[in-house]
Design a protein around this motif. Structure first.
Motif, PDB file in Angstrom:
ATOM      1  N   TYR A  14       0.849   4.491  -6.155  1.00  0.00           N
ATOM      2  CA  TYR A  14      -0.275   4.118  -7.029  1.00  0.00           C
ATOM      3  C   TYR A  14      -0.847   5.429  -7.548  1.00  0.00           C
ATOM      4  O   TYR A  14      -1.277   6.256  -6.735  1.00  0.00           O
ATOM      5  CB  TYR A  14      -1.369   3.386  -6.257  1.00  0.00           C
ATOM      6  N   ASN A  39      -4.650  -2.132   8.331  1.00  0.00           N
ATOM      7  CA  ASN A  39      -5.144  -2.278   6.959  1.00  0.00           C
ATOM      8  C   ASN A  39      -4.729  -1.082   6.132  1.00  0.00           C
ATOM      9  O   ASN A  39      -4.831   0.055   6.595  1.00  0.00           O
ATOM     10  CB  ASN A  39      -6.682  -2.296   6.952  1.00  0.00           C
ATOM     11  N   GLY A  40      -4.238  -1.343   4.930  1.00  0.00           N
ATOM     12  CA  GLY A  40      -3.865  -0.241   4.045  1.00  0.00           C
ATOM     13  C   GLY A  40      -2.503   0.353   4.353  1.00  0.00           C
ATOM     14  O   GLY A  40      -2.135   1.389   3.811  1.00  0.00           O
ATOM     15  N   SER A  41      -1.732  -0.297   5.236  1.00  0.00           N
ATOM     16  CA  SER A  41      -0.429   0.272   5.623  1.00  0.00           C
ATOM     17  C   SER A  41       0.678  -0.065   4.616  1.00  0.00           C
ATOM     18  O   SER A  41       1.802   0.400   4.766  1.00  0.00           O
ATOM     19  CB  SER A  41      -0.036  -0.218   7.016  1.00  0.00           C
ATOM     20  N   GLY A  42       0.353  -0.909   3.621  1.00  0.00           N
ATOM     21  CA  GLY A  42       1.327  -1.154   2.552  1.00  0.00           C
ATOM     22  C   GLY A  42       2.041  -2.508   2.625  1.00  0.00           C
ATOM     23  O   GLY A  42       3.042  -2.715   1.933  1.00  0.00           O
ATOM     24  N   LYS A  43       1.507  -3.433   3.404  1.00  0.00           N
ATOM     25  CA  LYS A  43       2.183  -4.732   3.578  1.00  0.00           C
ATOM     26  C   LYS A  43       2.238  -5.509   2.252  1.00  0.00           C
ATOM     27  O   LYS A  43       3.296  -5.985   1.845  1.00  0.00           O
ATOM     28  CB  LYS A  43       1.457  -5.559   4.655  1.00  0.00           C
ATOM     29  N   THR A  44       1.086  -5.626   1.600  1.00  0.00           N
ATOM     30  CA  THR A  44       1.047  -6.361   0.329  1.00  0.00           C
ATOM     31  C   THR A  44       1.862  -5.624  -0.732  1.00  0.00           C
ATOM     32  O   THR A  44       2.589  -6.245  -1.521  1.00  0.00           O
ATOM     33  CB  THR A  44      -0.419  -6.516  -0.141  1.00  0.00           C
ATOM     34  N   THR A  45       1.775  -4.309  -0.712  1.00  0.00           N
ATOM     35  CA  THR A  45       2.545  -3.510  -1.677  1.00  0.00           C
ATOM     36  C   THR A  45       4.042  -3.782  -1.511  1.00  0.00           C
ATOM     37  O   THR A  45       4.767  -3.939  -2.504  1.00  0.00           O
ATOM     38  CB  THR A  45       2.240  -2.006  -1.460  1.00  0.00           C
ATOM     39  N   ARG A 212       2.793   2.691   6.150  1.00  0.00           N
ATOM     40  CA  ARG A 212       3.213   3.441   4.947  1.00  0.00           C
ATOM     41  C   ARG A 212       4.695   3.805   4.996  1.00  0.00           C
ATOM     42  O   ARG A 212       5.349   3.861   3.983  1.00  0.00           O
ATOM     43  CB  ARG A 212       2.351   4.674   4.731  1.00  0.00           C
TER      44      ARG A 212
HETATM   45  P1  ADP Z   1      -2.101  -3.695   3.306  1.00  0.00           P
HETATM   46  O1  ADP Z   1      -1.579  -4.920   2.630  1.00  0.00           O
HETATM   47  O2  ADP Z   1      -1.272  -3.250   4.456  1.00  0.00           O
HETATM   48  O3  ADP Z   1      -3.564  -3.775   3.670  1.00  0.00           O
HETATM   49  P2  ADP Z   1      -1.856  -2.532   0.660  1.00  0.00           P
HETATM   50  O4  ADP Z   1      -0.446  -2.695   0.284  1.00  0.00           O
HETATM   51  O5  ADP Z   1      -2.852  -3.486   0.090  1.00  0.00           O
HETATM   52  O6  ADP Z   1      -1.982  -2.476   2.258  1.00  0.00           O
HETATM   53  O7  ADP Z   1      -2.334  -1.065   0.264  1.00  0.00           O
HETATM   54  C1  ADP Z   1      -1.625   0.103   0.651  1.00  0.00           C
HETATM   55  C2  ADP Z   1      -2.347   1.320   0.099  1.00  0.00           C
HETATM   56  O8  ADP Z   1      -2.305   1.322  -1.321  1.00  0.00           O
HETATM   57  C3  ADP Z   1      -3.817   1.381   0.473  1.00  0.00           C
HETATM   58  O9  ADP Z   1      -4.173   2.720   0.709  1.00  0.00           O
HETATM   59  C4  ADP Z   1      -4.508   0.841  -0.742  1.00  0.00           C
HETATM   60  O10 ADP Z   1      -5.825   1.381  -0.870  1.00  0.00           O
HETATM   61  C5  ADP Z   1      -3.614   1.325  -1.872  1.00  0.00           C
HETATM   62  N1  ADP Z   1      -3.646   0.402  -3.027  1.00  0.00           N
HETATM   63  C6  ADP Z   1      -3.362  -0.915  -2.986  1.00  0.00           C
HETATM   64  N2  ADP Z   1      -3.458  -1.461  -4.220  1.00  0.00           N
HETATM   65  C7  ADP Z   1      -3.813  -0.441  -5.047  1.00  0.00           C
HETATM   66  C8  ADP Z   1      -4.071  -0.348  -6.443  1.00  0.00           C
HETATM   67  N3  ADP Z   1      -3.964  -1.416  -7.251  1.00  0.00           N
HETATM   68  N4  ADP Z   1      -4.395   0.857  -6.938  1.00  0.00           N
HETATM   69  C9  ADP Z   1      -4.489   1.955  -6.160  1.00  0.00           C
HETATM   70  N5  ADP Z   1      -4.262   1.932  -4.830  1.00  0.00           N
HETATM   71  C10 ADP Z   1      -3.929   0.758  -4.278  1.00  0.00           C
END
Ligand code: ADP
Length: 254
Positions: A14, A39-45, A212
């Motif tokens: 990102y 939280n923030g480990s990249g699961k949704t990503t 990550r």
């Molecule tokens: P999880 O699902 O494990 O909580 P995410 O995949 O949501 O983690 O996010 C992984 C990292 O990417 C986090 O540091 C988050 O802040 C960052 N992030 C997620 N979406 C965005 C975005 N649209 N723009 C910038 N950073 C993002």
């Protein structure tokens, strides 16, 4: 075809900053796999990159042996309910009927078979009585069930669910567990982002642990027994125990 998801060396940024780096994993068919991590480990990503909702900086992903675009009709995705504009003027049954739309042919009218499938999906998720209610008027649990019904209506082979248990009531939690078991019995492949480690431990075949980078992937019991969880959650555990010390509470063992 070996894997439902074949992820090789996947990196997603990102704004130039990597959210996940060099992830590789082969997730097999007909298993229930949990994706866990702090939280923030990249699961949704990771899920979004697999579904080509986000650009990849690096890496190759094959879904059921093919690029995602070729198999999208066989994949059902349940996003986090916070990701959706619930003020959109849509009725519950209309949202579920969207599961029957095929990309590339979304203007096709619903046939009687589609209507039957939509009704059955609504019934399975306990939504029949509120089928004509606007989606904006639903509780958190009901919203989650609308998504699950839409995914059911898709009659997919691969299900990707992002935190379906988040903010739902006990009834919905039970319905979701039954939903997963029913899909498993039909031989479907299910991948679920989950934050309740005890539930992953007790009911998931495989676990992919992320922070990550890939920390571990394999049979759930193996992932849980080798200190990987402590490694991935270390920062969080340290943070929690510092807070406890500040509050004068007893520290966790680690
Ligand atoms: P999880 O699902 O494990 O909580 P995410 O995949 O949501 O983690 O996010 C992984 C990292 O990417 C986090 O540091 C988050 O802040 C960052 N992030 C997620 N979406 C965005 C975005 N649209 N723009 C910038 N950073 C993002």
């Amino acid at each position: 075809m070996k894997a439902a998801l074949d992820i090789k060396d996947l990196t997603v940024n990102y704004g130039g900053i990597p959210a996940i780096s060099n992830i590789s994993a082969e997730i097999p068919f007909e298993q229930v796999t949990a994706i866990i991590g702090p939280n923030g480990s990249g699961k949704t990503t990771l899920i979004k990159a697999v579904l080509e909702l986000l650009p990849r900086q690096k890496g190759i992903v094959k879904v059921m042996g093919q690029p995602f675009a070729r198999v999208r009709n066989h994949v059902a995705y349940v996003p986090q309910k916070e990701e959706v504009d619930w003020h959109y003027p849509l009725l519950v049954w209309e949202a579920v009927a969207m599961g029957r739309l095929k990309p590339g042919n979304i203007l096709r009218a619903l046939g009687s078979n589609d209507v039957e499938i939509v009704e059955e999906s609504l019934a399975k998720m306990g939504l029949t009585a509120i089928a004509n209610r606007p989606i904006g008027q639903l509780s958190g649990g009901q919203k989650q069930r609308v998504f699950l019904a839409r995914a059911l209506a898709r009659r997919a082979d691969l299900y990707l669910l992002d935190e379906p248990f988040n903010g739902v009531d006990a009834t919905t939690e039970k319905i979701i567990m039954e939903y997963i078991q029913a899909l498993r019995k039909q031989g479907k492949t299910i991948i679920i982002v989950h934050h309740k480690l005890n539930e992953v431990y007790s009911s998931f075949d495989l676990t992919l642990l992320l922070n990550r980078e890939l920390i571990a992937f394999g049979p759930t019991l193996e992932v849980f027994k080798n200190g990987f969880i402590q490694e991935a959650y270390r920062e969080k555990l340290e943070q929690n125990s510092e807070e406890r010390v500040e509050k004068g509470e007893k520290c966790l063992a680690y």
